[in-house]
Design an enzyme around this catalytic site. Structure first.
Site, PDB file in Angstrom:
ATOM      1  N   CYS A 263      -2.391   2.861   3.837  1.00  0.00           N
ATOM      2  CA  CYS A 263      -0.745   2.617   3.979  1.00  0.00           C
ATOM      3  C   CYS A 263       0.197   4.023   3.413  1.00  0.00           C
ATOM      4  O   CYS A 263       0.615   4.425   4.322  1.00  0.00           O
ATOM      5  CB  CYS A 263      -0.359   1.495   3.012  1.00  0.00           C
ATOM      6  SG  CYS A 263      -0.811  -0.179   3.670  1.00  0.00           S
ATOM      7  N   LYS A 323     -10.107   2.998  -3.385  1.00  0.00           N
ATOM      8  CA  LYS A 323      -9.920   2.223  -4.545  1.00  0.00           C
ATOM      9  C   LYS A 323     -11.001   1.164  -4.546  1.00  0.00           C
ATOM     10  O   LYS A 323     -11.517   1.006  -3.723  1.00  0.00           O
ATOM     11  CB  LYS A 323      -8.299   1.697  -4.297  1.00  0.00           C
ATOM     12  CG  LYS A 323      -8.396   0.594  -3.440  1.00  0.00           C
ATOM     13  CD  LYS A 323      -6.996   0.011  -3.421  1.00  0.00           C
ATOM     14  CE  LYS A 323      -6.667  -0.961  -4.404  1.00  0.00           C
ATOM     15  NZ  LYS A 323      -5.339  -1.774  -4.556  1.00  0.00           N
TER      16      LYS A 323
END
Length: 443
Positions: A263, A323
């Site tokens: 994103c 992440k």
């Protein structure tokens, strides 16, 4: 109310499964026959905690199905979600809308009268109106409603984000679209989740502006970390204190090697490109993009410099996913850092609990290891790039013994100084210039 979810990537699969959990019949569509076969066999095709159990239950209960037959799925659907990819377009950074347009054309050919068409993909302002006009031109005889419903799912906690969101944003043009959205999100309405009902254009801008702002927070705290290192500060203490201010908030104030993922990188580029196209330059976001790219290279340069001083020829990288709790490597800072290390002539040994299969194809020259301990063997430097729980309690004395050098770059500030004392490691964190630890002492 029957739902058709076009696209079984991250957003489409999570959203489809969660709508089925709300009790709706959901048909998920993808043109990739191999992917659909795996889903029909009960295989979850992305790593997202909790998704496997949720998907299995809704398949078993008959609410969730997967198909390559878009026309059949759309023909029965009251609400049709389009959740296909919108990658960055080469050259100008704008979102590539070819997949949205192809899906819209297929929907137009098969939809029934009164259908509600919802774009869930992240799209630049004006896209919903363009798609509406495209469908209307193809099927002027069929009434339909157009809705923009951007997603705000965080990878690794997407189920929780869908079931308990901060808000639901819907852009609508008519009462039919608005009421359809109230029905599909009724379980959240009962939990008093705020629903922001606005225009198509506002919904599109909200999505990009939200991600751009969060990316700006990450970039801000990374630059504050640089100041802390030079001035004798501690970025974790600074971030904690400023995050207590409710106007600022504590989230996304964690210094590291830069932002990545599916994103933030593409959305900041697209937001900046949209600003230029509308003659309203988003100069803050343009700078965020530039600073983030430079940061990844600066982090790699630190690793290379330290490795050369040790005389060892290899660097161990712990964490490739952008992440923890996801196998997504899209635009992960680790990819750029690894490539820069390799470009400097050093060998990279790496480990990640979930992302190694995906990473092998884009980093073929990396030595992939079965554990963190195997990765650090013979390395001059260890770089911890993703804060997986599996890396939070490593035996640091064992790490030091296995290494050829002794430098540990903790680029996610996982450890504290007392954790590293007496291990023999030269510990280097991010944004901590007040204190440091070497193999000999704590100062």
């Amino acid at each position: 109310m029957n739902i058709s979810m076009i696209g079984t990537g991250y957003v489409g699969l999570v959203s489809g499964v969660c709508f089925a959990e709300f009790g709706f019949p959901v048909s998920c569509v993808d043109l990739n026959a191999g992917l659909i076969a795996r889903l029909n066999a009960g295989e979850v095709t992305i790593f997202e905690p909790g998704l496997d159990e949720l998907m299995a239950r809704n398949i078993r209960d008959g609410r969730l199905s997967f198909t390559t037959d878009l026309a059949a799925s759309v023909a029965e659907a009251d609400v049709i979600f389009i959740a296909v990819g919108t990658p960055s377009r080469r050259g100008d950074g704008e979102a590539d809308l070819q997949y949205i347009e192809a899906a819209a054309d297929a929907v137009a050919a098969a939809m029934k009268p009164g259908a509600v068409i919802v774009i869930k993909s992240t799209v630049v302002v004006g896209t919903n109106a363009r798609i509406r006009d495209r469908i209307r031109a193809a099927r002027p005889d069929v009434a339909f409603s157009m809705v923009s419903n951007p997603e705000f799912l965080r990878e690794g906690s997407a189920i929780e984000d869908f079931m308990r969101p901060d808000r639901v944003v819907v852009g609508v043009e008519d009462a039919r679209g608005r009421e359809a959205m109230r029905r599909v999100y009724r379980p959240l309405y009962l939990r008093e989740t705020p629903m922001v009902v606005t225009t198509l254009e506002n919904a599109e801008i909200i999505k990009y502006a939200a991600n751009a702002f969060l990316a700006m927070k990450v970039t801000f705290i990374n630059q504050v970390a640089d100041l802390c290192e030079q001035a004798g500060g501690n970025v974790q203490e600074v971030a904690h204190a400023i995050g207590m201010d409710k106007r600022i908030g504590a989230k996304f104030l964690h210094a590291g090697p830069g932002f990545g993922g599916s994103c933030f990188p593409k959305d900041t580029r697209a937001f900046a490109a949209t600003g230029r196209r509308f003659d309203a330059p988003q100069t803050l976001i343009e700078e965020v993009v530039a600073v983030n790219e430079a940061r990844k290279q600066a982090m790699a340069a630190r690793i290379v410099e330290a490795a050369r001083k040790t005389g060892a020829q290899s660097v161990a990288v712990l964490g490739i996913a952008f992440k923890p709790n996801t196998d997504d490597i899209r635009e992960s800072p680790a990819l750029d850092i690894v490539r820069a290390i390799q470009k400097a002539g050093l060998t990279v040994r790496a480990h990640d609990p979930e992302a190694m299969n995906a990473a092998r194809t884009v980093l073929p020259d990396v030595i992939w290891c079965a554990s963190a301990y195997e990765a650090v063997e013979g390395a001059g430097v260890v770089a911890l790039l993703t804060e997986w729980n599996a890396y939070r309690a490593l035996d640091l004395k064992k790490i030091a013994d296995l290494m050829a050098g002794n430098v540990l770059f903790d680029m996610r500030n996982v450890y504290k100084l007392e954790d590293v004392a007496d291990t023999g490691l030269d510990y280097r964190s991010v944004g901590n210039g007040a204190v440091s630890i070497t193999p000999k002492s704590i100062t």
